[in-house]
Design a protein around this motif. Structure first.
Motif, PDB file in Angstrom:
ATOM      1  N   ILE A 450      26.160 -25.610  -8.414  1.00 44.84           N
ATOM      2  CA  ILE A 450      25.137 -26.194  -7.927  1.00 44.84           C
ATOM      3  C   ILE A 450      24.206 -27.244  -8.735  1.00 44.84           C
ATOM      4  O   ILE A 450      23.502 -27.849  -8.302  1.00 44.84           O
ATOM      5  CB  ILE A 450      24.308 -25.365  -7.088  1.00 44.84           C
ATOM      6  CG1 ILE A 450      23.379 -24.390  -8.016  1.00 44.84           C
ATOM      7  CG2 ILE A 450      24.562 -24.540  -6.049  1.00 44.84           C
ATOM      8  CD1 ILE A 450      22.238 -23.593  -7.595  1.00 44.84           C
ATOM      9  N   ARG A 452      25.927 -29.523 -10.780  1.00 40.55           N
ATOM     10  CA  ARG A 452      26.953 -30.357 -11.165  1.00 40.55           C
ATOM     11  C   ARG A 452      26.318 -31.750 -11.218  1.00 40.55           C
ATOM     12  O   ARG A 452      25.677 -32.201 -10.369  1.00 40.55           O
ATOM     13  CB  ARG A 452      28.167 -30.446 -10.233  1.00 40.55           C
ATOM     14  CG  ARG A 452      29.392 -31.179 -10.630  1.00 40.55           C
ATOM     15  CD  ARG A 452      30.651 -31.074  -9.863  1.00 40.55           C
ATOM     16  NE  ARG A 452      31.170 -29.919  -9.959  1.00 40.55           N
ATOM     17  CZ  ARG A 452      32.040 -29.544 -10.895  1.00 40.55           C
ATOM     18  NH1 ARG A 452      32.388 -30.450 -11.762  1.00 40.55           N
ATOM     19  NH2 ARG A 452      32.699 -28.387 -10.997  1.00 40.55           N
ATOM     20  N   GLN A 486      21.304 -34.262 -10.759  1.00 39.91           N
ATOM     21  CA  GLN A 486      22.220 -33.605  -9.846  1.00 39.91           C
ATOM     22  C   GLN A 486      22.697 -34.415  -8.615  1.00 39.91           C
ATOM     23  O   GLN A 486      22.136 -35.137  -8.021  1.00 39.91           O
ATOM     24  CB  GLN A 486      21.583 -32.309  -9.436  1.00 39.91           C
ATOM     25  CG  GLN A 486      21.198 -31.187 -10.469  1.00 39.91           C
ATOM     26  CD  GLN A 486      20.497 -29.932  -9.966  1.00 39.91           C
ATOM     27  OE1 GLN A 486      20.778 -29.818  -8.927  1.00 39.91           O
ATOM     28  NE2 GLN A 486      19.860 -29.344 -10.681  1.00 39.91           N
ATOM     29  N   ASN A 489      24.789 -31.081  -2.843  1.00 44.19           N
ATOM     30  CA  ASN A 489      25.810 -29.819  -2.871  1.00 44.19           C
ATOM     31  C   ASN A 489      26.698 -30.369  -1.830  1.00 44.19           C
ATOM     32  O   ASN A 489      27.693 -29.685  -1.354  1.00 44.19           O
ATOM     33  CB  ASN A 489      24.916 -28.643  -2.743  1.00 44.19           C
ATOM     34  CG  ASN A 489      24.339 -28.494  -3.879  1.00 44.19           C
ATOM     35  OD1 ASN A 489      24.617 -28.777  -5.142  1.00 44.19           O
ATOM     36  ND2 ASN A 489      23.093 -27.797  -3.945  1.00 44.19           N
ATOM     37  N   SER A 490      26.073 -30.931  -0.484  1.00 46.90           N
ATOM     38  CA  SER A 490      26.838 -31.146   0.708  1.00 46.90           C
ATOM     39  C   SER A 490      26.795 -32.357   1.078  1.00 46.90           C
ATOM     40  O   SER A 490      26.103 -33.205   1.239  1.00 46.90           O
ATOM     41  CB  SER A 490      26.237 -30.162   1.716  1.00 46.90           C
ATOM     42  OG  SER A 490      26.865 -30.358   2.875  1.00 46.90           O
ATOM     43  N   ALA A 492      30.625 -30.885  -0.738  1.00 47.05           N
ATOM     44  CA  ALA A 492      30.728 -30.802  -2.072  1.00 47.05           C
ATOM     45  C   ALA A 492      31.410 -31.839  -2.895  1.00 47.05           C
ATOM     46  O   ALA A 492      32.419 -32.619  -2.470  1.00 47.05           O
ATOM     47  CB  ALA A 492      31.908 -29.702  -2.068  1.00 47.05           C
TER      48      ALA A 492
END
Length: 516
Positions: A450, A452, A486, A489-490, A492
């Motif tokens: 999470i 990344r 960052q 996350n969605s 991915a």
């Protein structure tokens, strides 16, 4: 007797005026040309220059296109003296009496008015126009005059001259115009600011179609086309106007190619833009547009800005087939693919275990390489260790003469054994999983799970290497600075990056020659 004296005096004055009249040089703006950029297959990418105009010799203008313009604008052009006495008489009478302005100028007069004189409307300017037209007709051939006219007359859609018009209305060069297309352009010259909307405005299109038919009828009557050609003519389809929004994204490509072309010719960027060159790039427009569609909708977290860059290179050659540097050139002229220093993370790991030669020697130690540099290193792995300097200009020409042709610049940067090791490192690397079809991607980056921050994904073979990178930034503490942020996350980010590469790979596979 007095009438004869008056006539003699007028004739003498006209003779003196004619003798004293000099043909002026064309206005600077009528000789300035733009430079056009195409993809590798010749599809139009865009242009650079203050005026959308490129000169073409009359030999490149099909005879039926020449005849269409003559039929529409001046049917006696090939036999007249450069002026129409009746039209001049009407114009003078209208000026004296205050009547409506009169047209009817010959092609020679229109060329004089558009390219050699100021746009003022007065009887003295009209008379000077006529004198210059007569002298021009006596000192230059009809072909020279027609060539000058066709290269300067305005066709609408910002097009100065026949070459720009052919491209902007039909997406072809002048030499590729059909009879129907040539007749349509000839019809447009009458009111270009109105007819430029043909194809997108039904009322304008219908009116132009009537005038187009009139031009073709005149061509048939004059023997320029046969009855069969007239009967077979179909009103042509026009490029939509105004154009779409893809031009802004393509400016990233044109920026890079223009800089490279100017360097290869040894001229400045401004000289290139005004020089009337045709720059054939190495880009594949279908791949480029597919990349644009593939990265649409990428959104960042609150307060962050997402970025994406995609590069495709021919291994062992260096031709850059795709260079996606950002979504909107108007908002971000900075090219992420070429100039963006992107956090590499584990993306450079395959080069940490081998000895790289110049110019990639420091890549394994680089924390933030540009996407183009890393993509060219991956391409060297695909070429068994042979690095090819990336280039975007295949050739440069002007007036039908080729001035520059690219030649790949290659050097070995990895021994074949080390190239094998790098390749094995890339494709044995732990990944979230292979696709159902079993395609192999090297997917790496900075951060994990999470947290990344950067994702790189690559697929390659001996013919093509495609690399996509996703990253994000946010404002730094100091004004005007940014720091890595960052990724969402969605969906991915690894799946998004691999999906971009997969779609582009599938498209490229469909147009590649069969491999032995």
């Amino acid at each position: 007797m007095s009438v004869l004296v008056l006539v003699a005096a007028l004739c003498g004055a006209a003779a003196v005026a004619y003798r004293l009249t000099e043909i002026p040089e064309p206005h600077p703006e009528t000789v300035v040309q733009s430079t056009v950029f195409t993809d590798a297959a010749g599809a139009y990418l865009g242009r650079r220059g203050p005026v959308d105009r490129q000169e073409v010799p009359l030999s490149q203008v099909p005879r039926y296109v020449q005849d269409a313009v003559i039929a529409a604008e001046n049917r006696s052009f090939r036999s007249d003296t450069g002026v129409s006495p009746k039209a001049i008489g009407r114009a003078v009478w209208a000026s004296v009496t205050g009547g409506a302005r009169q047209g009817g100028s010959t092609i020679t007069q229109q060329y004089v008015k558009n390219a050699l004189l100021s746009p003022e409307r007065s009887m003295s300017r009209k008379l000077r126009e006529a004198l210059i037209a007569v002298k021009l007709d006596r000192t230059r051939s009809k072909d020279q005059i027609l060539a000058g006219y066709l290269n300067t007359v305005y066709f609408g859609r910002g097009s100065a001259g026949i070459e720009a018009a052919a491209r902007n209305y039909f997406g072809v060069s002048t030499r590729q115009l059909t009879v129907a297309q040539g007749a349509a352009l000839a019809a447009i010259v009458n009111i270009p600011s109105y007819y430029e909307k043909a194809g997108s405005d039904p009322r304008v299109t219908a009116r132009l179609q009537d005038r187009w038919a009139w031009v073709l009828d005149a061509m048939e009557a004059g023997g320029a086309i046969t009855s069969a050609q007239r009967a077979g003519a179909v009103f042509p389809a026009f490029r939509f106007y105004p154009p779409g929004t893809t031009e802004g994204q393509r400016q990233y490509m044109i920026d890079v190619a223009a800089k490279e072309a100017a360097k290869q010719l040894g001229i400045s960027g401004d000289e290139l833009a005004r020089g009337g060159y045709t720059v054939r790039t190495t880009f594949d427009l279908a791949l480029q547009d597919a990349a644009t569609e593939s990265v649409k909708g990428l959104k960042g977290r609150a307060g962050t800005r997402p970025h994406s860059a995609v590069v495709a290179i021919r291994p062992g050659d260096g031709a850059v087939r795709l260079l996606y540097g950002g979504a909107d050139y108007a908002r971000q002229p900075f090219n992420d693919a070429v100039d963006g220093a992107v956090e590499a993370g584990t993306a450079t790991e395959p080069f940490g275990r081998v000895r790289l030669g110049a110019p990639l020697a420091e890549l394994g130690k680089s924390a933030a390489p540009t996407p183009l540099k890393l993509a060219s290193a991956y391409a060297a792995v695909a070429a068994d260790g042979v690095y090819a300097a990336p280039y975007t200009v295949a050739s440069v020409s002007r007036g039908g003469r080729t001035l520059f042709t690219a030649r790949p610049s290659v050097r070995r940067v990895l021994a074949e054994k080390e190239a094998f090791v790098a390749n094995a490192t890339m494709f044995d690397w732990p990944r979230p999983g292979e696709s159902a079809a079993g395609e192999s991607y090297f997917t790496a980056g900075a951060g994990g799970g999470i947290t990344r921050r950067t994702v790189w994904s690559t697929r390659l073979d001996r013919e093509l290497a495609i690399t996509a990178v996703l990253f994000a930034d946010r404002p730094g503490r100091r004004k005007g600075t940014v720091v890595p942020a960052q990724l969402p996350n969605s969906p991915a980010p690894t799946s998004v990056a691999e999906g971009v590469v997969a779609r582009l790979w599938e498209l490229a596979e469909g147009v590649r020659p069969a491999r032995g």
